[in-house]
Each structure stands twice: as structure tokens, then as C-alpha cells.
Design a protein around this motif. Sequence first.
Motif: not given
Length: 280
Positions: A143-159, A216-228
Motif C-alpha cells: 500500500y502507499p507508504r505513510v510515515s507517522p511523525s510527531i511535531i511538537i510545540l514546547i512552551t514554558r509559560g508564554d515562551e 515525502k509521505h509523512s503524516l504529521m501528528l501535532g502535539y503541544r507540551a509544557e517544559w518540565l
Amino acid sequence: MTGWLGDHAGMRWSPGLDEGLSQAVIVGGPDRTLAADREGHALCVARDDARIHGLDQHLVGTVQHCTYWVVDASEATGDDWEWSPPRPLIVGASSDTFIALSAALQWLDFLREHRFCGACGHVMRPSLSDRGRQCGQCGLISYPRVSPSIIILITRGDELLLARSPRFVNGMYSTLAGFVEAGESAEHACHREIFEEVGIRIHPPTYLGSQSWPFKHSLMLGYRAEWLSGEIKVDGVEILDAQWFHPTRLPPLPQHASISRGLIDHFLLERGYPMTRDSA
Ligand SMILES: [Zn+2]
């Protein structure tokens, strides 16, 4: 969240189904190019266009009320077509055209890269039971290849933590991203990639949505997380630089088409900051 191109709620998109009121053919050229018009938009032609006579028309699917097909015209000679790299055509499109072009491009990739069986080397043919391609010798279906990738915005308060990769142009900074490894959950990939790339620990990530991205054949999975915990450390190879940016002094950002920019814009909006900078 709908701040990026793609198949959002309310959009009619039926992969592999011909249920449109109109028909259009996307034309693929050599080296992963697509046919373009003089204005630099993707060119779609009628199914009976003389220039695609004799070429197999592969069903992409129906977006909104138009059924899209794709042909491989990479062997075409003469000056029938103006070929364009796919990225400007796709990134500059509306969401419905983005879906059609992205799916067509990935379908052409699949046809070109699955002409022979990966197990026994025999010729592959369309499967009779679904949209895969099946080996006539050993029965393997691909089947057509689909490659899952994570993409993540990390925040620290307002930054926001944004990073610069060597392949970025114009001093652009973006959210961090990486492929999900075999055997790994998407959430685990978030924690692992972030620690590997910038050396920090994060709180559990929250899923915000996804985007099919045909480079080329990415499925971007979007996340957000706070700095620890931890301070930013980069390897200088995969990531040249990473910094905490305050919303009032942001660097050049990715284009609005991308989920990366969507994650950033969503955060700025939520915090009441204006979305100041335009595309990089
Ligand atoms: Zn085989």
C-alpha cells in the motif's frame, strides 16, 4: 484546530472513490514534478485531453465535489507541459486542492516505487480486492507508504521553544519534529525526540491534530507540551540552534500552510498575542 492546509471537519474527502460531480486529471512529470499553468498553479486537465491519451488514469479520490485522477506523463516529449516542483504548487494551494495534489503525488510515488515485489521481485499489479498492489507470484500486497511523525510545540509559560535545522532557509525557526520508530507510541516519540534534540524533559504532550504532508509521505501528528526540566542543549548537526522565544520577538516562522505554523498560531491566539510575522 484548523490553522493549516488539509482535510478539516466539514470537508468532503473520499480517498479512492469516484463520487464527484466533475472530473479533473492531475499530471505528474519527471523527478516528482507536476504540470503547472502560466500563473504557477497546478494544472488540471479533462479526462479526454489529447495530451494524456493512452496514459493510465489512476483514481485519487473525490474532494468536495470533484473527482481527481492522476497520470504519469514523465515520459512525455515535446513542449506540452510546464513542469514545476510540487512544493510551491501544494503549499500555495487552497485546502481542497492541497488534498488532491498531495494525494496524487503520493499515489504516483507508490506506483513508481512498487513496480516489483519487495519480497520476491516479481511484477506487481493492482489488487483485485482493494487499492493496494499485489505480487502475481507470492501474493504480497503493498500500500502507499505513510510515515507517522510527531511535531511538537514546547512552551514554558508564554515562551515557545523553536529550533533551527540546517535545511531551513532565511533564518527560519520551527517546532521540533521526528519520525515515530517501529514499536513506539507517538507520545513516546515526543519525549524521546525532544530529549535527543534539545536535551530537555517535557510534561505529557497533548494531541492537537494531524496533517498529511507529501514531502515525502509523512503524516504529521501535532502535539503541544509544557517544559518540565533541563536546559537547551543542541548537537549542532541535526539542530543548529534552539531557543526560548517570547511571542513579542519571534524569528521568521514556517509558512501558514504547515501544521508547524498552525501549532504556533494557535498558541499565540490562546495567549492573546497578535500573529505578527508572515511566512518565511
Ligand atoms: Zn512477490
